[in-house]
Design a protein around this motif. Structure first.
Motif, PDB file in Angstrom:
ATOM      1  N   LYS A 195       0.974  -1.178  -0.037  1.00 55.55           N
ATOM      2  CA  LYS A 195       0.093   0.086  -0.073  1.00 55.55           C
ATOM      3  C   LYS A 195       0.910   1.422   0.005  1.00 55.55           C
ATOM      4  O   LYS A 195       0.713   2.097  -0.852  1.00 55.55           O
ATOM      5  N   ALA A 196       1.725   1.058   0.689  1.00 52.67           N
ATOM      6  CA  ALA A 196       2.835   2.329   0.811  1.00 52.67           C
ATOM      7  C   ALA A 196       3.497   2.674  -0.387  1.00 52.67           C
ATOM      8  O   ALA A 196       3.676   3.696  -0.758  1.00 52.67           O
ATOM      9  N   GLN A 197       3.674   1.745  -1.112  1.00 54.64           N
ATOM     10  CA  GLN A 197       4.247   1.931  -2.407  1.00 54.64           C
ATOM     11  C   GLN A 197       3.300   2.876  -3.498  1.00 54.64           C
ATOM     12  O   GLN A 197       3.759   3.775  -4.139  1.00 54.64           O
ATOM     13  N   ASP A 198       2.258   2.488  -3.445  1.00 59.73           N
ATOM     14  CA  ASP A 198       1.196   3.314  -4.199  1.00 59.73           C
ATOM     15  C   ASP A 198       1.188   4.797  -3.764  1.00 59.73           C
ATOM     16  O   ASP A 198       0.774   5.782  -4.293  1.00 59.73           O
ATOM     17  N   ASP A 199       1.580   5.253  -2.363  1.00 58.62           N
ATOM     18  CA  ASP A 199       1.584   6.565  -1.781  1.00 58.62           C
ATOM     19  C   ASP A 199       2.650   7.061  -1.904  1.00 58.62           C
ATOM     20  O   ASP A 199       2.887   8.572  -1.689  1.00 58.62           O
ATOM     21  N   LEU A 200       3.816   6.616  -2.509  1.00 59.38           N
ATOM     22  CA  LEU A 200       5.213   7.518  -2.758  1.00 59.38           C
ATOM     23  C   LEU A 200       4.890   8.622  -3.892  1.00 59.38           C
ATOM     24  O   LEU A 200       4.201   8.222  -4.917  1.00 59.38           O
ATOM     25  N   SER A 201       5.539   9.347  -3.713  1.00 59.09           N
ATOM     26  CA  SER A 201       5.597  10.450  -4.811  1.00 59.09           C
ATOM     27  C   SER A 201       6.537  10.248  -5.874  1.00 59.09           C
ATOM     28  O   SER A 201       7.535   9.323  -5.448  1.00 59.09           O
ATOM     29  N   SER A 202       6.392  10.720  -6.880  1.00 64.63           N
ATOM     30  CA  SER A 202       7.336  10.356  -7.893  1.00 64.63           C
ATOM     31  C   SER A 202       8.888  10.759  -7.728  1.00 64.63           C
ATOM     32  O   SER A 202       9.835   9.889  -8.233  1.00 64.63           O
ATOM     33  N   ASP A 203       8.953  11.754  -6.999  1.00 66.45           N
ATOM     34  CA  ASP A 203      10.507  12.071  -6.648  1.00 66.45           C
ATOM     35  C   ASP A 203      11.052  10.916  -5.669  1.00 66.45           C
ATOM     36  O   ASP A 203      12.098  10.381  -5.719  1.00 66.45           O
ATOM     37  N   ASP A 204      10.191  10.757  -4.471  1.00 71.16           N
ATOM     38  CA  ASP A 204      10.473   9.402  -3.773  1.00 71.16           C
ATOM     39  C   ASP A 204      10.890   8.415  -4.339  1.00 71.16           C
ATOM     40  O   ASP A 204      11.898   7.554  -4.046  1.00 71.16           O
ATOM     41  N   LYS A 205       9.949   7.836  -5.356  1.00 65.58           N
ATOM     42  CA  LYS A 205      10.450   6.692  -6.068  1.00 65.58           C
ATOM     43  C   LYS A 205      11.686   6.713  -6.842  1.00 65.58           C
ATOM     44  O   LYS A 205      12.353   5.897  -6.841  1.00 65.58           O
ATOM     45  N   LYS A 206      11.813   7.873  -7.374  1.00 67.74           N
ATOM     46  CA  LYS A 206      13.317   8.111  -8.009  1.00 67.74           C
ATOM     47  C   LYS A 206      14.297   7.806  -6.950  1.00 67.74           C
ATOM     48  O   LYS A 206      15.600   7.181  -7.383  1.00 67.74           O
ATOM     49  N   LYS A 207      14.245   8.414  -5.929  1.00 65.36           N
ATOM     50  CA  LYS A 207      15.533   8.364  -4.844  1.00 65.36           C
ATOM     51  C   LYS A 207      15.454   6.827  -4.382  1.00 65.36           C
ATOM     52  O   LYS A 207      16.581   6.207  -4.102  1.00 65.36           O
ATOM     53  N   VAL A 208      14.168   6.104  -4.254  1.00 61.79           N
ATOM     54  CA  VAL A 208      14.481   4.517  -3.909  1.00 61.79           C
ATOM     55  C   VAL A 208      14.915   3.924  -5.059  1.00 61.79           C
ATOM     56  O   VAL A 208      16.056   2.931  -4.894  1.00 61.79           O
ATOM     57  N   GLU A 209      14.745   4.306  -6.401  1.00 63.31           N
ATOM     58  CA  GLU A 209      15.534   3.739  -7.528  1.00 63.31           C
ATOM     59  C   GLU A 209      16.860   3.918  -7.484  1.00 63.31           C
ATOM     60  O   GLU A 209      17.945   3.028  -7.838  1.00 63.31           O
ATOM     61  N   ALA A 210      17.372   5.292  -7.205  1.00 62.73           N
ATOM     62  CA  ALA A 210      18.814   5.574  -6.932  1.00 62.73           C
ATOM     63  C   ALA A 210      19.596   4.596  -6.052  1.00 62.73           C
ATOM     64  O   ALA A 210      20.399   4.225  -5.946  1.00 62.73           O
ATOM     65  N   PHE A 211      18.631   4.481  -4.710  1.00 63.14           N
ATOM     66  CA  PHE A 211      19.145   3.496  -3.815  1.00 63.14           C
ATOM     67  C   PHE A 211      19.417   2.140  -4.359  1.00 63.14           C
ATOM     68  O   PHE A 211      20.474   1.494  -4.387  1.00 63.14           O
ATOM     69  N   SER A 212      18.375   1.678  -5.117  1.00 61.54           N
ATOM     70  CA  SER A 212      18.656   0.389  -5.523  1.00 61.54           C
ATOM     71  C   SER A 212      19.692   0.289  -6.700  1.00 61.54           C
ATOM     72  O   SER A 212      20.325  -0.868  -6.748  1.00 61.54           O
ATOM     73  N   SER A 213      19.852   1.180  -7.582  1.00 58.82           N
ATOM     74  CA  SER A 213      20.916   1.190  -8.403  1.00 58.82           C
ATOM     75  C   SER A 213      22.352   1.229  -7.543  1.00 58.82           C
ATOM     76  O   SER A 213      23.386   0.769  -7.926  1.00 58.82           O
ATOM     77  N   TYR A 214      22.446   2.014  -6.538  1.00 56.71           N
ATOM     78  CA  TYR A 214      23.624   1.952  -5.798  1.00 56.71           C
ATOM     79  C   TYR A 214      23.979   0.552  -5.076  1.00 56.71           C
ATOM     80  O   TYR A 214      25.204   0.212  -5.284  1.00 56.71           O
ATOM     81  N   ILE A 215      22.909  -0.125  -4.720  1.00 61.17           N
ATOM     82  CA  ILE A 215      23.102  -1.537  -4.381  1.00 61.17           C
ATOM     83  C   ILE A 215      23.678  -2.231  -5.377  1.00 61.17           C
ATOM     84  O   ILE A 215      24.714  -3.049  -5.456  1.00 61.17           O
ATOM     85  N   ASP A 216      23.149  -2.257  -6.550  1.00 58.03           N
ATOM     86  CA  ASP A 216      23.645  -2.971  -7.809  1.00 58.03           C
ATOM     87  C   ASP A 216      24.952  -2.634  -8.052  1.00 58.03           C
ATOM     88  O   ASP A 216      25.821  -3.605  -8.248  1.00 58.03           O
ATOM     89  N   LYS A 217      25.314  -1.347  -8.024  1.00 60.85           N
ATOM     90  CA  LYS A 217      26.561  -1.048  -8.421  1.00 60.85           C
ATOM     91  C   LYS A 217      27.646  -1.304  -7.248  1.00 60.85           C
ATOM     92  O   LYS A 217      28.572  -1.830  -7.675  1.00 60.85           O
ATOM     93  N   THR A 218      27.567  -1.099  -5.968  1.00 56.24           N
ATOM     94  CA  THR A 218      28.229  -1.224  -4.885  1.00 56.24           C
ATOM     95  C   THR A 218      28.487  -2.712  -4.642  1.00 56.24           C
ATOM     96  O   THR A 218      29.513  -3.172  -4.435  1.00 56.24           O
ATOM     97  N   CYS A 219      27.550  -3.400  -4.320  1.00 51.67           N
ATOM     98  CA  CYS A 219      27.673  -4.938  -4.080  1.00 51.67           C
ATOM     99  C   CYS A 219      27.681  -5.753  -5.009  1.00 51.67           C
ATOM    100  O   CYS A 219      28.207  -6.962  -4.762  1.00 51.67           O
ATOM    101  N   GLU A 220      27.584  -5.464  -6.170  1.00 54.67           N
ATOM    102  CA  GLU A 220      27.817  -6.525  -7.639  1.00 54.67           C
ATOM    103  C   GLU A 220      29.277  -6.586  -7.582  1.00 54.67           C
ATOM    104  O   GLU A 220      29.786  -7.466  -7.971  1.00 54.67           O
ATOM    105  N   GLN A 221      29.964  -5.328  -7.299  1.00 54.66           N
ATOM    106  CA  GLN A 221      31.571  -5.429  -7.345  1.00 54.66           C
ATOM    107  C   GLN A 221      32.173  -6.226  -6.111  1.00 54.66           C
ATOM    108  O   GLN A 221      33.437  -6.081  -6.028  1.00 54.66           O
ATOM    109  N   GLY A 222      31.581  -6.667  -5.232  1.00 55.40           N
ATOM    110  CA  GLY A 222      31.942  -7.550  -4.368  1.00 55.40           C
ATOM    111  C   GLY A 222      32.283  -6.604  -3.033  1.00 55.40           C
ATOM    112  O   GLY A 222      33.058  -7.149  -2.144  1.00 55.40           O
ATOM    113  N   GLY A 223      31.469  -5.342  -3.050  1.00 52.79           N
ATOM    114  CA  GLY A 223      32.014  -4.599  -1.511  1.00 52.79           C
ATOM    115  C   GLY A 223      33.342  -4.196  -1.624  1.00 52.79           C
ATOM    116  O   GLY A 223      33.759  -3.782  -2.506  1.00 52.79           O
ATOM    117  N   GLU A 224      34.089  -4.418  -0.484  1.00 51.87           N
ATOM    118  CA  GLU A 224      35.309  -3.498  -0.245  1.00 51.87           C
ATOM    119  C   GLU A 224      36.534  -4.589  -0.799  1.00 51.87           C
ATOM    120  O   GLU A 224      36.282  -5.820  -0.655  1.00 51.87           O
TER     121      GLU A 224
END
Length: 119
Positions: A90-119
């Motif tokens: 339900k909360a997903q439906d309530d997100l503003s488009s700006d907040d959705k973009k921020k969550v997508e930026a976080f998801s992309s950060y996870i992909d980039k950072t953790c796919e490389q094996g962390g540190e």
């Protein structure tokens, strides 16, 4: 990398800012380990929620973009407030488009950072 619960399910709503006080100097290894814990528990909401809240305690590494950090905060706060998976949906439906973009930026950060094996 897997978009995990923290990608699709976490397009959620920010409430109280629990994650705002989360560390901003986590090691990439600790961060990625915590993300992996959320992913591994994605099929069991209670375990995934606990893992997401643990991720909030770990925090994010230095150098994360402002938008990705805000997406992290939105995601962790949503897990903190949602007692059931249905609440997240339900909360997903309530997100503003700006907040959705921020969550997508976080998801992309996870992909980039953790796919490389962390540190």
């Amino acid at each position: 990398m897997r978009r995990l619960l923290l990608g699709a399910t976490v397009l959620l709503v920010a409430g109280v800012t629990v994650a705002c006080g989360a560390p901003t100097d986590a090691s990439k290894s600790d961060f990625c380990d915590a993300v992996e814990k959320v992913s591994k528990n994605a099929s069991d909401y209670d375990k995934a929620r606990d893992a997401a809240l643990d991720l909030g305690d770990v925090g994010t590494p230095e150098g994360i973009s402002d938008d990705a950090r805000e997406g992290f905060e939105i995601s962790i706060d949503a897990f903190d407030e949602a007692e059931k998976e249905k609440d997240l949906e339900k909360a997903q439906d309530d997100l503003s488009s700006d907040d959705k973009k921020k969550v997508e930026a976080f998801s992309s950060y996870i992909d980039k950072t953790c796919e490389q094996g962390g540190e």
